[in-house]
Design an enzyme around this catalytic site. Structure first.
Site, PDB file in Angstrom:
ATOM      1  N   TYR A 135       0.876  -1.165   0.000  1.00 48.53           N
ATOM      2  CA  TYR A 135       0.000   0.000   0.000  1.00 48.53           C
ATOM      3  C   TYR A 135       0.920   1.224   0.000  1.00 48.53           C
ATOM      4  CZ  TYR A 135      -4.435   2.055   1.920  1.00 48.53           C
ATOM      5  OH  TYR A 135      -5.599   2.738   2.166  1.00 48.53           O
ATOM      6  N   LYS A 163      -0.211  -1.069  -4.780  1.00 48.16           N
ATOM      7  CA  LYS A 163      -1.161   0.020  -5.029  1.00 48.16           C
ATOM      8  C   LYS A 163      -0.332   1.281  -5.087  1.00 48.16           C
ATOM      9  CE  LYS A 163      -3.948   1.856  -1.591  1.00 48.16           C
ATOM     10  NZ  LYS A 163      -3.873   3.319  -1.764  1.00 48.16           N
TER      11      LYS A 163
END
Lengths: 299, 299
Positions: A135, A163
């Site tokens: 992330y 991501k």
């Protein structure tokens, strides 16, 4: 389709004034996402306010979500924490509770070195044993992943995806080429930052990690499918309907705006965790106006 | 002398491998600070790793400290947290437990607005009712206080001081003039960032919020007193003895180096909370060398 592809919808975590999870409202958010046909749910991401909840509140939230969506829509859960011990505990719990995958952001207080982030991810990936998405969210974590560090992390067997934030130069294709050159086949490069989703997906991004899809999954899915199909004209049309909302996301931060959207949609009155403040009434009116094009059949 | 003046020494919070406070070791750190004659103790500051501890661990740490130092050296305690609810709870507890003052840093995940920080400080100051120091530490909190916001906060009756980071242009005198112009008489402007302490104090800074004084309070106090007395030559001499250590603080971050200093001084083997990693053996040797000039009678 693997876990970290398509549209991943990030719901809010509704908490009442006594600090308790409003599990029925959470399940209402989740039912909308399942009904729309999103590819996965990103529970307890930044939009889910994971950073503001205790580990116990996070475990309760995950169980309420599993009860609702198990076997219907894959559930990915954020297990980031300021210490490795807590993140490991959450990762073990996520597997036990029945999550399908993990999101891990390098939350920080003291700025972290690359080696510290590597060892942290290695430990949490081993504890959780589930497919894990890096992330990469410098706006909240203040840590920026270099391509080298992503490449090192992608060698850990269950680190399956990243991501990415929107690239400053908007060169999605170039960034994905660079990352794919240094990561194994099948490693999924996706994007967050809703206003860049169309371009990211049209350029071949594997996944849109979407804030807005937590509350407006239908138009978000329409945008996703048009972009995945390479239908640029249709994607532009839908993105254009979203544009006023994107402007408010950028002005106020999407987290604050989402609470207002929940209220406008009549789903429930919930407030962000202090110190985050709800939008002022004048701004709320602007959100109402921005939502209009998205609540019509046209999208 | 008011609470937020002179030398404030920031001890580590020693935690064992099972996550439990080593209270005897904490009290050993505190005894050294009291014996040296520091003006206050900055418990559970960034050096005390407050961000990595649960509220319960923080409350236990405060009680162990009060048991040790009450009535001898004023105790200021960090009550920063990602949510206002938790920070209020810690502030109330601090007063009940017998702390003398509060340090409050605007920890953040979602970037905060000035209004959010103002309301957060207002709420925590009201909950704690103790003199409060604004902990302005952009390197860890990622929030930068404008002079305007400091001025607004200084109007809250028990907001008594600010701990500033070293100014980028090293113009301490100019910065203090600006801040004093917009804050009430008696509002104390002090500094952290150990390598700038001499210049900050010589320029009239009210307080040195000192990492190194957590473990080496005697030479830190000598530097403080020389600077407060305007004895620039003596202050330069002592600062020069510290210079090799300042270089390592800047290279590795003072938090990591402090754990190594504790071990080298024979006070105890403790490690930073993961993901923070201890220094490598080669770096540890450099810390040993840097400490030599400070462990001689000359300072």
């Amino acid at each position: 389709m693997t876990l970290f592809t398509g549209l991943s919808a990030f719901p809010l975590t509704p908490i009442d004034d006594e600090g308790q999870l409003k599990s029925e409202l959470l399940q209402r958010f989740l039912e909308r996402i399942v009904a729309a046909g999103a590819d996965s749910i990103g529970l307890l991401g930044s939009t889910g306010g994971y950073a503001y909840l205790t580990p116990e509140e996070r475990k309760r939230t995950l169980r309420a979500a599993v009860d609702c969506v198990a076997g219907r829509t894959p559930l990915v859960v954020g297990v980031g924490a300021l210490t490795t011990d807590v993140a490991e505990d959450l990762a073990r719990d996520a597997r036990k509770a029945g999550a399908d995958g993990l999101l891990l952001a390098p939350m920080s207080y003291q700025p972290l070195t690359d080696d510290e982030v590597f060892r942290h991810f290695e430990a949490v990936a081993a504890a959780g044993e589930l497919p894990l998405c890096i992330y990469n969210n410098p706006g909240t974590t203040k840590f920026t992943f270099s391509p080298d560090l992503i490449a090192r992390l992608a060698e850990i067997s269950n680190v399956a995806a990243v991501k990415m934030p929107l690239p400053a130069d908007s060169d999605y294709a170039g960034e994905m080429r660079s990352l794919r050159a240094v990561t194994p086949d099948g490693f999924a490069v996706g994007y967050s930052g809703d206003w860049g989703a169309k371009d990211a997906l049209l350029a071949g991004g594997a996944c849109w990690y979407s804030v807005v899809a937590g509350l407006l999954p239908e138009p978000a899915l329409a945008l996703t499918r048009a972009s995945q199909a390479g239908n640029a004209a249709e994607a532009e049309r839908i993105d254009h309907a979203f544009a006023p909302l994107w402007a408010l996301f950028r002005e106020f931060g999407s987290f604050r705006v989402m609470f207002t959207i929940a209220e406008i949609l009549g789903l429930g009155r919930i407030t962000p965790p202090r110190p985050i403040l709800p939008l002022e009434p004048a701004s709320r009116e602007r959100v109402e106006v921005a939502l209009r094009p998205l609540l019509q059949d046209a999208v």
